[in-house]
Design an enzyme around this catalytic site. Structure first.
Site, short mmCIF file in Angstrom:
data_model
loop_
_atom_site.label_atom_id
_atom_site.label_comp_id
_atom_site.label_asym_id
_atom_site.label_seq_id
_atom_site.Cartn_x
_atom_site.Cartn_y
_atom_site.Cartn_z
N GLU A 31 -9.81 2.72 4.31
CA GLU A 31 -9.43 3.72 4.10
C GLU A 31 -10.70 3.87 2.53
O GLU A 31 -11.10 5.68 2.52
CB GLU A 31 -8.57 3.19 2.22
CG GLU A 31 -8.14 4.35 1.32
CD GLU A 31 -7.06 3.84 0.26
OE1 GLU A 31 -6.52 3.45 0.61
OE2 GLU A 31 -7.17 3.80 -1.12
N LYS A 65 -4.74 -6.89 3.41
CA LYS A 65 -4.37 -5.54 2.85
C LYS A 65 -5.63 -4.80 1.46
O LYS A 65 -6.44 -4.04 2.10
CB LYS A 65 -3.88 -5.86 1.09
CG LYS A 65 -3.55 -4.89 -0.05
CD LYS A 65 -3.32 -3.65 0.26
CE LYS A 65 -2.52 -1.87 -0.37
NZ LYS A 65 -3.14 -2.46 -1.84
N SER A 81 0.83 -1.26 0.17
CA SER A 81 0.09 -0.17 -0.11
C SER A 81 1.03 0.92 0.07
O SER A 81 1.81 0.96 0.40
CB SER A 81 -1.15 -0.09 1.29
OG SER A 81 -1.96 1.38 1.06
N HIS A 105 -7.60 -3.38 4.88
CA HIS A 105 -6.39 -2.00 4.86
C HIS A 105 -7.86 -1.02 3.88
O HIS A 105 -8.06 0.29 3.82
CB HIS A 105 -4.78 -1.41 4.26
CG HIS A 105 -4.63 -0.19 4.02
ND1 HIS A 105 -4.74 -0.31 2.51
CD2 HIS A 105 -3.51 0.13 4.48
CE1 HIS A 105 -4.28 1.05 2.66
NE2 HIS A 105 -3.91 1.02 4.11
N ASN A 106 -8.10 -1.46 2.85
CA ASN A 106 -8.57 -0.61 1.49
C ASN A 106 -10.40 -0.18 1.47
O ASN A 106 -10.19 0.12 0.96
CB ASN A 106 -7.92 -1.49 -0.08
CG ASN A 106 -7.27 -1.27 -0.47
OD1 ASN A 106 -6.29 -1.83 0.48
ND2 ASN A 106 -7.11 -1.07 -2.17
P1 NBP Z 1 -1.20 -2.14 -13.97
O1 NBP Z 1 -1.96 -2.53 -13.30
O2 NBP Z 1 -1.42 -0.81 -14.69
O3 NBP Z 1 -0.70 -2.95 -14.61
C1 NBP Z 1 0.66 -2.82 -16.09
C2 NBP Z 1 1.63 -3.69 -16.09
O4 NBP Z 1 0.90 -5.18 -15.95
C3 NBP Z 1 2.48 -4.23 -17.31
O5 NBP Z 1 3.72 -3.89 -17.08
C4 NBP Z 1 1.94 -4.77 -17.82
O6 NBP Z 1 2.93 -4.91 -19.20
C5 NBP Z 1 1.99 -5.62 -17.45
N1 NBP Z 1 0.76 -6.99 -17.95
C6 NBP Z 1 -0.35 -7.26 -18.55
BR1 NBP Z 1 -1.61 -5.28 -18.73
N2 NBP Z 1 -0.74 -8.29 -19.02
C7 NBP Z 1 0.31 -9.08 -18.82
C8 NBP Z 1 0.22 -10.02 -18.94
N3 NBP Z 1 -0.54 -11.24 -19.77
N4 NBP Z 1 2.03 -10.86 -19.04
C9 NBP Z 1 2.90 -10.17 -19.10
N5 NBP Z 1 2.72 -8.43 -18.31
C10 NBP Z 1 1.15 -8.18 -17.92
O7 NBP Z 1 0.37 -1.49 -13.09
P2 NBP Z 1 0.19 -0.83 -11.96
O8 NBP Z 1 -0.26 -0.08 -12.00
O9 NBP Z 1 1.93 -0.26 -11.74
O10 NBP Z 1 -0.12 -1.78 -10.47
C11 NBP Z 1 0.77 -2.95 -10.57
C12 NBP Z 1 -0.19 -3.72 -9.30
O11 NBP Z 1 0.06 -3.01 -8.43
C13 NBP Z 1 -1.59 -3.97 -9.80
O12 NBP Z 1 -1.66 -5.53 -9.21
C14 NBP Z 1 -1.94 -2.90 -8.94
O13 NBP Z 1 -3.94 -3.65 -8.08
C15 NBP Z 1 -1.32 -2.68 -8.24
N6 NBP Z 1 -1.94 -1.75 -7.10
C16 NBP Z 1 -1.51 -0.65 -7.92
C17 NBP Z 1 -1.62 1.04 -6.94
C18 NBP Z 1 -1.94 2.14 -7.65
O14 NBP Z 1 -1.55 3.45 -7.45
N7 NBP Z 1 -1.44 2.39 -9.23
C19 NBP Z 1 -1.52 0.24 -5.46
C20 NBP Z 1 -1.49 -0.50 -4.85
C21 NBP Z 1 -1.47 -1.52 -5.82
P3 NBP Z 1 2.89 -4.69 -20.51
O15 NBP Z 1 3.62 -3.02 -19.99
O16 NBP Z 1 3.87 -5.26 -21.84
O17 NBP Z 1 1.58 -4.29 -21.19
#
Ligand code: NBP
Length: 478
Positions: free
Chosen positions: A191, A184, A130, A187-188
């Site tokens: 939130e 987690k 988080s 937690h959300n």
């Molecule tokens: P995203 O949730 O937007 O996912 C994008 C990533 O997933 C890219 O690296 C993409 O690769 C990859 N991907 C996908 Br889409 N399909 C794929 C596949 N079939 N094989 C391999 N890679 C694949 O990224 P994020 O916002 O950085 O979040 C990452 C994780 O962290 C998520 O589970 C999210 O829920 C969690 N999270 C996010 C936040 C936040 O604030 N954003 C906070 C806490 C947790 P590509 O580049 O090749 O498309």
């Protein structure tokens, strides 16, 4: 390629790239990185040469670049993408290696994945992370599940990148398999409730108190110096102070009032319904977002004559203090409900979760970080079997001190026609919890009438049914 990276990250969107940079910035770490599309890998390496990343173009190269036992943190989209990457890694990893899912997975998926992978001797760790992108870069709050053995290897690395609160790293081994992602998720959910409660306080100050966003921003700044001190109060104050460059109006007045969500609040409520644990504050927060997004229905609402009466405010300072107290008491209820849900989830899934330790790791790095988590940690530290946070001496005093303001605010808001679903449901939960008798006795009577569902008596063991369509005598059904 030399297999000398002690940790790897798969998935280099905003979260993964920031987490990889965080890892690389800590002494002793050598970080391997891989992303499905090579452009993201290239961009990250180019933008951050100081990180000395060991970058790979293929999954085979990536696995080959990891020292044993191999540890890879997956930061890709939750769901199918995570499953795809797990399969790729599991096909290449060996006994003793560790796959970590750092995404927002549904905990039941984590339980399933652990079950599927563990026969191979590969460890699977679901870790809730988080703090958003800023937390991932500078220090998140981390909630890892999985085995003790896996945590033995992984723990020191996670401790090196986690936020630090009062000298302690905001990470602890939560429990086995899906425990980390479950916590987690809660937690959300908390939130959601916390944000909704702050939004309701704002709405009351705005509508009833006739205060401007700027004035309310200043009130929140003051509140942030007291028992409400928290990241969410701090950022809300900043949001309210923001002026829209295009119109010169407060930004909050030009943002469409339809709140979005990514699903973890819904998961919390669904899981709590299954567990039979009332998380009414969180549920109201989720429903409030749903109502806000019912654009067509809201636009079609008739101009009801709704019987409102004006909220007469004789003393503005006293009014603001009443709202502050109502917010604090409602917030205590939301957290009490969230911790109850964690306890219920732990019981159901055989997780040994230390509630005081959970409160501690939420003190830094995460979105709900707040001073008040010290109080929660103290309460569970004193008595891990505490039946409700509301029964701890500190919180008894806090709600007793707030109670009359809380009632005044909920009643006055209702009379004035200001929706306060989270404030009101929190107060009703409190009243329900402390009630000597609840009308549930009547509900049992109704259920017995139409469905012969039986009831228990207060003065005898066993189950009973009244012959409602007969002579109305009572029969024992045991
Ligand atoms: P995203 O949730 O937007 O996912 C994008 C990533 O997933 C890219 O690296 C993409 O690769 C990859 N991907 C996908 Br889409 N399909 C794929 C596949 N079939 N094989 C391999 N890679 C694949 O990224 P994020 O916002 O950085 O979040 C990452 C994780 O962290 C998520 O589970 C999210 O829920 C969690 N999270 C996010 C936040 C936040 O604030 N954003 C906070 C806490 C947790 P590509 O580049 O090749 O498309």
């Amino acid at each position: 390629m030399n297999a000398n990276a002690n940790i790897g990250v798969v998935g280099l969107a905003v979260m993964g790239s920031n987490l990889a940079r965080n890892l690389a910035s800590r002494e002793g770490n050598s970080v391997a990185i891989y992303n499905r599309s090579p452009e993201k890998t290239h961009d990250l390496v180019t933008a951050h040469p100081e990180a000395n990343f060991i970058a790979s173009q293929t999954i085979d190269e990536f696995v080959g670049s990891l020292a044993k036992p191999r540890i890879a943190i997956i930061m890709v989209q939750a769901g199918k993408a995570t499953d795809a990457v797990i399969t790729q890694l599991a096909e290449r990893f060996e006994k003793g290696d560790i796959i970590v899912d750092g995404g927002n997975a549904l905990y039941t998926d984590t339980v399933r994945r652990e079950k599927e992978i563990s026969p191979s001797g590969i460890h699977f760790v679901g870790a809730g992370i988080s703090g958003g992108e800023e937390g991932a870069l500078n220090g998140p709050s981390i909630m890892p599940g999985g085995t003790e053995e896996a945590y033995g290897h992984l723990g020191p690395i996670l401790e090196s990148i986690a936020a630090v609160a009062e000298g302690e790293a905001c990470v602890t081994h939560i429990g086995s398999d899906g425990a980390g992602h479950f916590v987690k998720m809660i937690h959300n959910g908390i939130e959601y409730a916390d944000m909704q409660l702050i939004a309701e306080a704002y709405d009351i100050l705005r509508q009833a108190g006739n205060m401007s966003p700027k004035e309310i921003s200043q009130v929140l700044e003051t509140w942030n110096g007291g028992e409400l001190e928290s990241y969410l109060i701090e950022i809300t104050s900043e949001v309210l102070a923001q002026v829209d460059a295009k119109t010169g109006k407060p930004l909050v007045d030009v943002i469409l009032d339809a709140a979005g969500s990514k699903g973890t609040g819904v998961w919390t409520v669904q899981s709590s319904l299954d567990l039979g644990t009332p998380v009414s504050g969180i549920a109201e927060a989720v429903f409030a977002r749903s109502l806000s997004s019912q654009a067509a229905q809201r636009a079609a609402a008739p101009n009801f004559s709704a019987g409102q009466t004006a909220w007469e405010i004789a003393d503005t300072e006293a009014f603001i203090e009443d709202v502050r107290k109502a917010l604090y008491a409602s917030k205590i209820v939301a957290y009490a409900q969230g911790f109850d849900a964690i306890r219920a989830g732990a019981l159901e899934n055989n997780w040994d979760i230390n509630l005081g330790a959970v409160a501690k790791i939420w003190r830094g790095g995460c979105i709900i970080r707040a001073q008040f988590l010290n109080r929660i940690s103290d309460a569970y530290g004193k008595n891990d079997a505490l039946l409700s946070l509301l029964f701890d001496e500190y919180f008894v005093n806090a709600v007793e001190t707030a109670a009359s303001s809380w009632r005044k605010v909920v009643a006055s808001a209702s009379l004035a026609g200001i929706p306060v679903p989270a404030f009101a449901s929190s107060l009703s939960y409190f009243d329900g919890l402390r009630a000597e008798r609840l009308p549930a006795a009547l509900v049992q009577g109704q259920r017995d009438f139409f469905g012969a569902h039986t009831y228990k008596r207060i003065d005898a063991e066993g189950s009973f049914h009244t012959l409602w369509s007969g002579d109305k005598s009572e029969v024992s059904t045991d």
